[in-house]
Structure formats: structure tokens, C-alpha cells
Design a protein around this motif. Structure first.
Motif, mmCIF file in Angstrom:
data_model
loop_
_atom_site.group_PDB
_atom_site.id
_atom_site.type_symbol
_atom_site.label_atom_id
_atom_site.label_comp_id
_atom_site.label_asym_id
_atom_site.label_seq_id
_atom_site.Cartn_x
_atom_site.Cartn_y
_atom_site.Cartn_z
ATOM 1 N N VAL A 1 -3.695 14.608 3.840
ATOM 2 C CA VAL A 1 -4.519 14.286 2.669
ATOM 3 C C VAL A 1 -5.881 14.948 2.796
ATOM 4 C CG1 VAL A 1 -5.693 12.407 1.442
ATOM 5 C CG2 VAL A 1 -3.322 12.137 2.136
ATOM 6 N N TYR A 2 -6.470 14.879 3.988
ATOM 7 C CA TYR A 2 -7.768 15.507 4.216
ATOM 8 C C TYR A 2 -7.695 17.008 3.947
ATOM 9 C CZ TYR A 2 -11.931 17.155 6.653
ATOM 10 O OH TYR A 2 -13.104 17.777 6.957
ATOM 11 N N GLN A 3 -6.619 17.648 4.404
ATOM 12 C CA GLN A 3 -6.466 19.085 4.187
ATOM 13 C C GLN A 3 -6.340 19.411 2.702
ATOM 14 O OE1 GLN A 3 -6.822 21.416 6.653
ATOM 15 N NE2 GLN A 3 -6.945 22.754 4.881
ATOM 16 N N LYS A 4 -5.593 18.581 1.962
ATOM 17 C CA LYS A 4 -5.461 18.819 0.513
ATOM 18 C C LYS A 4 -6.802 18.648 -0.182
ATOM 19 C CE LYS A 4 -0.605 17.901 -0.152
ATOM 20 N NZ LYS A 4 0.400 17.359 -1.039
ATOM 21 N N ILE A 5 -7.582 17.657 0.245
ATOM 22 C CA ILE A 5 -8.914 17.465 -0.337
ATOM 23 C C ILE A 5 -9.786 18.682 -0.031
ATOM 24 C CG2 ILE A 5 -11.049 16.119 -0.137
ATOM 25 C CD1 ILE A 5 -9.264 13.616 0.169
ATOM 26 N N GLN A 6 -9.749 19.146 1.217
ATOM 27 C CA GLN A 6 -10.539 20.323 1.596
ATOM 28 C C GLN A 6 -10.109 21.564 0.810
ATOM 29 O OE1 GLN A 6 -13.235 20.644 3.489
ATOM 30 N NE2 GLN A 6 -13.220 18.434 3.711
ATOM 31 N N SER B 1 0.861 7.467 14.763
ATOM 32 C CA SER B 1 0.981 8.917 14.756
ATOM 33 C C SER B 1 1.295 9.438 13.348
ATOM 34 C CB SER B 1 2.072 9.337 15.736
ATOM 35 O OG SER B 1 2.332 10.704 15.640
ATOM 36 N N ILE B 2 2.221 8.773 12.673
ATOM 37 C CA ILE B 2 2.563 9.168 11.301
ATOM 38 C C ILE B 2 1.345 8.991 10.396
ATOM 39 C CG2 ILE B 2 3.975 8.590 9.284
ATOM 40 C CD1 ILE B 2 6.189 7.745 11.276
ATOM 41 N N PHE B 3 0.636 7.873 10.575
ATOM 42 C CA PHE B 3 -0.570 7.629 9.786
ATOM 43 C C PHE B 3 -1.578 8.755 9.996
ATOM 44 C CE2 PHE B 3 -4.954 6.243 10.176
ATOM 45 C CZ PHE B 3 -5.232 5.949 8.850
ATOM 46 N N ARG B 4 -1.799 9.154 11.233
ATOM 47 C CA ARG B 4 -2.778 10.219 11.514
ATOM 48 C C ARG B 4 -2.348 11.545 10.887
ATOM 49 N NH1 ARG B 4 -6.490 8.103 14.666
ATOM 50 N NH2 ARG B 4 -5.966 6.476 16.141
ATOM 51 N N GLU B 5 -1.074 11.863 10.991
ATOM 52 C CA GLU B 5 -0.566 13.093 10.361
ATOM 53 C C GLU B 5 -0.768 13.053 8.854
ATOM 54 O OE1 GLU B 5 3.306 15.210 11.178
ATOM 55 O OE2 GLU B 5 3.397 13.619 12.698
ATOM 56 N N LEU B 6 -0.471 11.906 8.271
ATOM 57 C CA LEU B 6 -0.619 11.734 6.825
ATOM 58 C C LEU B 6 -2.082 11.840 6.414
ATOM 59 C CD1 LEU B 6 1.193 11.214 4.419
ATOM 60 C CD2 LEU B 6 1.009 8.783 4.856
ATOM 61 N N SER B 7 -2.958 11.236 7.191
ATOM 62 C CA SER B 7 -4.398 11.323 6.911
ATOM 63 C C SER B 7 -4.875 12.768 6.986
ATOM 64 C CB SER B 7 -5.195 10.471 7.898
ATOM 65 O OG SER B 7 -4.956 9.126 7.695
ATOM 66 N N ASN B 8 -4.403 13.492 7.997
ATOM 67 C CA ASN B 8 -4.778 14.905 8.119
ATOM 68 C C ASN B 8 -4.263 15.715 6.941
ATOM 69 O OD1 ASN B 8 -6.156 14.526 10.523
ATOM 70 N ND2 ASN B 8 -4.395 15.026 11.793
ATOM 71 N N SER C 1 2.362 9.316 -7.001
ATOM 72 C CA SER C 1 3.130 10.570 -6.977
ATOM 73 C C SER C 1 2.646 11.511 -5.882
ATOM 74 C CB SER C 1 3.063 11.274 -8.336
ATOM 75 O OG SER C 1 3.596 10.450 -9.332
ATOM 76 N N PHE C 2 2.265 10.940 -4.769
ATOM 77 C CA PHE C 2 1.894 11.755 -3.615
ATOM 78 C C PHE C 2 3.166 12.009 -2.836
ATOM 79 C CE2 PHE C 2 0.390 12.334 0.761
ATOM 80 C CZ PHE C 2 -0.482 13.376 0.552
ATOM 81 N N ASN C 3 3.713 13.192 -3.018
ATOM 82 C CA ASN C 3 4.994 13.515 -2.398
ATOM 83 C C ASN C 3 4.770 14.015 -0.977
ATOM 84 O OD1 ASN C 3 6.412 12.877 -4.716
ATOM 85 N ND2 ASN C 3 6.072 14.916 -5.581
ATOM 86 N N SER C 4 5.275 13.258 -0.052
ATOM 87 C CA SER C 4 5.189 13.655 1.348
ATOM 88 C C SER C 4 6.318 12.980 2.102
ATOM 89 C CB SER C 4 3.841 13.246 1.926
ATOM 90 O OG SER C 4 3.812 13.495 3.311
ATOM 91 N N LYS C 5 6.963 13.754 2.943
ATOM 92 C CA LYS C 5 8.030 13.175 3.762
ATOM 93 C C LYS C 5 7.444 12.169 4.739
ATOM 94 C CE LYS C 5 8.137 16.737 7.314
ATOM 95 N NZ LYS C 5 8.200 16.097 8.600
ATOM 96 N N ALA D 1 0.837 -1.212 0.000
ATOM 97 C CA ALA D 1 0.000 0.000 0.000
ATOM 98 C C ALA D 1 0.868 1.256 0.000
ATOM 99 C CB ALA D 1 -0.931 -0.009 1.207
ATOM 100 N N ILE D 2 1.962 1.240 0.757
ATOM 101 C CA ILE D 2 2.874 2.391 0.759
ATOM 102 C C ILE D 2 3.466 2.587 -0.631
ATOM 103 C CG2 ILE D 2 5.100 3.228 1.637
ATOM 104 C CD1 ILE D 2 4.339 1.977 4.355
ATOM 105 N N ASN D 3 3.840 1.504 -1.294
ATOM 106 C CA ASN D 3 4.384 1.606 -2.655
ATOM 107 C C ASN D 3 3.345 2.141 -3.631
ATOM 108 O OD1 ASN D 3 6.920 0.723 -1.902
ATOM 109 N ND2 ASN D 3 6.455 -1.427 -2.324
ATOM 110 N N ARG D 4 2.090 1.733 -3.460
ATOM 111 C CA ARG D 4 1.036 2.252 -4.352
ATOM 112 C C ARG D 4 0.846 3.749 -4.157
ATOM 113 N NH1 ARG D 4 -1.345 -2.739 -3.059
ATOM 114 N NH2 ARG D 4 -2.740 -1.772 -1.533
ATOM 115 N N ILE D 5 0.986 4.209 -2.917
ATOM 116 C CA ILE D 5 0.897 5.659 -2.674
ATOM 117 C C ILE D 5 2.058 6.367 -3.367
ATOM 118 C CG2 ILE D 5 1.093 7.456 -0.911
ATOM 119 C CD1 ILE D 5 -0.542 5.664 0.942
#
Length: 182
Positions: free
Chosen positions: A134-139, A125-132, A73-77, A65-69
Motif C-alpha cells: 500500500v505504501y508503495q502504491k501511495i508513493q 509478516s503478511i501485514f507488513r508485506e501488505l503495508s509495504n 476493491s483493493f485487489n491483492s493476494k 476490517a479485512i472485509n472493509r478492505i
């Protein structure tokens, strides 16, 4: 006005699909992290090695799943952090489930368990930050699209009033010309 405005709006819509795909992969990642935690707990309580294959399968699916992300081309540290942290977690979990922990000292086993739970917490914690993120970019995309549509509607309304005003003006001019011949 209309065609250009709506082609600009379509750009924002086109950006939402990859973000939606990233969001779906993140949900899958979250499920695998929870499953890994569940199987580790069962291994610690029951001491059975039957969960080892399920844990290995969950780690494979997690990294898939990480490789699919990354392919999206979702660039995020944070993706890189999740990948590194996940590999560290995999190493310590597999060490725990593939070793005979009965031969270990209690303090060694306890330290290993604490390290695993620390890694699980870090991954969560990293997952939650990443979800936030993505959510912010969608918003942000949704708000930009709403602003673009609102701007187009405003321009169409103004244009409608101008056309109506011209229609009334030319209608009055024409009616005066007809009623007052030169």
C-alpha cells in the motif's frame, strides 16, 4: 494545457483516498493482531478465561476490517492470504482458550502454543508485506502526480516565455512602425 494537465493530476489524487482508507484499515488490523497476541499471552500466563471474549471480539473486528478492505476493491493476494491465515489463527487460538489445557499433556500444549506464535508471526509478516504494498502504491501515485504537475509547470513556463517573446517582438515591430512611418 492547464486544464487538461490538472484534470490528469486529479486522477492521481482521486486514487489516494481509497489507498488511505486501506492504510487506515491495515492499522486497525495491526492493532487487533497485537491485542490478540497480548490476550493470548495473558491467558497463557494467568490461565484466566476472562480474555476469551476480548479475543473473540478482536477476531471479529479483524475480519470486519479485512472485509472493509475487500469492499474498497483493493485487489491483492495478500488480503486473501491474511484472511486465510487469520482464520487458521482464530481456530487454534479459540481451541486453546476454550479448552481446559490442564488436562492436556505438556507437549501438546507447547505444540499448540508454538503453532499459535507461528501463525501470529505469519500474520504479522503478511501485514507488513501488505503495508509495504500500500505504501508503495501511495508513493507511486505521489510521484506520478508530482511529475504531472512538474510537466504542467514546465509547459506554463515555456508558454510564458513564448508570450513574452511575442510581446517584445510585436512591441518592437509596433514601435518601429510608429517611429518610421511608411
Amino acid at each position: 494545457i492547464g486544464f487538461w494537465e490538472f484534470t490528469q493530476s486529479k486522477k492521481f489524487t482521486d486514487r489516494l483516498e481509497p489507498l488511505h482508507n486501506v492504510e487506515m484499515e491495515l492499522l486497525e488490523i495491526h492493532g487487533h493482531l497485537e491485542s490478540i497476541e497480548h490476550h493470548v499471552e495473558e491467558h497463557l500466563i494467568v490461565g484466566s478465561e476472562s480474555h476469551t471474549k476480548q479475543i473473540i471480539d478482536n477476531f471479529e473486528a479483524l475480519f470486519s476490517a479485512i472485509n472493509r478492505i475487500n469492499e474498497l476493491s483493493f485487489n491483492s493476494k495478500l488480503i486473501k492470504e491474511l484472511n486465510v491465515s487469520g482464520k487458521k489463527l482464530r481456530k487454534s487460538v479459540l481451541f486453546l482458550v476454550t479448552r481446559d489445557t490442564k488436562q492436556m499433556q505438556n507437549w501438546e500444549r507447547n505444540e499448540m502454543v508454538i503453532a499459535i506464535y507461528t501463525d501470529l508471526k505469519k500474520n504479522d509478516s503478511i501485514f507488513r508485506e501488505l503495508s509495504n504494498q500500500v505504501y508503495q502504491k501511495i508513493q507511486d501515485n505521489i510521484h506520478a502526480q508530482q511529475n504531472r504537475i512538474q510537466s504542467a509547470l514546465y509547459k506554463f513556463t515555456i508558454l510564458g516565455f513564448v508570450v513574452l517573446g511575442l510581446y517584445i517582438f510585436f512591441g518592437l515591430v509596433l514601435s518601429f512602425k510608429i517611429t518610421n512611418p511608411i
